[in-house]
Write an enzyme that holds these catalytic residues in place. Sequence first.
Site, PDB file in Angstrom:
ATOM      1  N   GLU A  20      -3.583  -1.908   1.013  1.00  0.00           N
ATOM      2  CA  GLU A  20      -4.020  -0.655   0.396  1.00  0.00           C
ATOM      3  C   GLU A  20      -5.345  -0.225   1.010  1.00  0.00           C
ATOM      4  O   GLU A  20      -6.184  -1.074   1.340  1.00  0.00           O
ATOM      5  CB  GLU A  20      -4.183  -0.836  -1.115  1.00  0.00           C
ATOM      6  CG  GLU A  20      -2.870  -1.157  -1.790  1.00  0.00           C
ATOM      7  CD  GLU A  20      -3.041  -1.753  -3.170  1.00  0.00           C
ATOM      8  OE1 GLU A  20      -2.097  -1.620  -3.962  1.00  0.00           O
ATOM      9  OE2 GLU A  20      -4.095  -2.351  -3.454  1.00  0.00           O
ATOM     10  N   ASP A  52       0.755  -7.540  -6.809  1.00  0.00           N
ATOM     11  CA  ASP A  52       2.150  -7.463  -7.225  1.00  0.00           C
ATOM     12  C   ASP A  52       2.989  -8.634  -6.742  1.00  0.00           C
ATOM     13  O   ASP A  52       3.951  -9.020  -7.390  1.00  0.00           O
ATOM     14  CB  ASP A  52       2.787  -6.168  -6.722  1.00  0.00           C
ATOM     15  CG  ASP A  52       2.459  -4.996  -7.613  1.00  0.00           C
ATOM     16  OD1 ASP A  52       2.932  -4.984  -8.749  1.00  0.00           O
ATOM     17  OD2 ASP A  52       1.710  -4.099  -7.178  1.00  0.00           O
TER      18      ASP A  52
END
Length: 398
Positions: free
Chosen positions: A151, A167
């Site tokens: 990210e 995640d």
Amino acid sequence: MFVSRKLLALAFTALLCAAGVTATGPTATAEAAVPATIPLKFTNNSGRSEPVYIYNLGTELSTGRQGWADASGTFHPWPAGGNPPTPAPDASIAGPASGRSVTIRMPKFSGRIYFSYGQKLVFKLTTGGLVQPAVQNPSDPNRNILFNWSEYTLNDSGLWINSTQVDMFSAPYAVGVQAADGTVKNTGHLKPGGYNGFYNALRGQPGGWANLIQTRADGTVLRALAPGHGIEAGALPANIMDDYINRVWNKYTTSTLTVTPFASQPGIKYYGRVSGGVMNFTNGSGTVVTSFQKPDSDSVFGCYKRLDAPNDQVRGPISRTLCAGFNRSTLLTNPNQPDTGSANFYQDVVTNHYARKIHAQMADGKAYAFAFDDVGAHESLVHDGNPQTAYVTLDPFN
């Protein structure tokens, strides 16, 4: 746009960073203008023979539009989606073979860099935007593909780019950024043997933790789900953290939890006590500023629901601190939070063993193993206000 519930929390962190504020105080602003795009050098040291596909997906910060960037950094908005979802345009960029590198351009995005081995990822569009992979769902079309993502936010204040396991833990990689003086900061590398070491440690952890590991029919290990997703998928007991949560709630019925959420502002403190099953936080004047119902295990792992952290200056920072304390199991041993010394983390028998085992295998000890792993600066994130080049390096599976 579908976003993982845990990444909603992480997005909050990125927003704070982009605004020049972190849990430890203001960040430095850029001394020079950041260009419209910067180079991203993508290196494949995986040792794997499959083709690699790269995707740069996110939100164009100048317009707020969602879309993808091609290898030159040119932005392409997503077309309208449908219900049921319709196939997204092929946004893939051919990645390098093992032992090779390619350089693409990153625009001013807040988004993700996905990479997959052997197969292209399946992206679809709803009327609300992009459907991201959600492999805790056994019917997700990407369930049997080996992939991962980083990210990042690139804006006028610089680049923030992370290595994330919020995640899932999957294909190993590291990220980096080169500053104007030529120095390079990087994070995300595992120790030698750390990839297999993590999975072996998870398999040896009693209580259902081994069930987080997903494999393909051919025996390929694909990933380990983060524990919140494990609860969602039925792989991990929903009450797995309840004993610790109950002990915390009992302790602070008769004692006070002091939260100092900003390291740069030690005078800002909040005081938590449990009354009637609710933890109320007061400020220095004794006024209740926010309250928390006793969380469940999923709230703890996801840093959401009963530990929701809005983008404000009171509840959000307190919730971030509680979330970190629960995941690291430091709330019973230290009534002054956050506890920033990693030697005290994960010492209780009831803890986030997924996060514990990830951190144990990182070369620099840093990881984003849960959404607010940045509390106390234990996150795998690099930042520079005047970035010259960004890096993503695919590491060996050993």
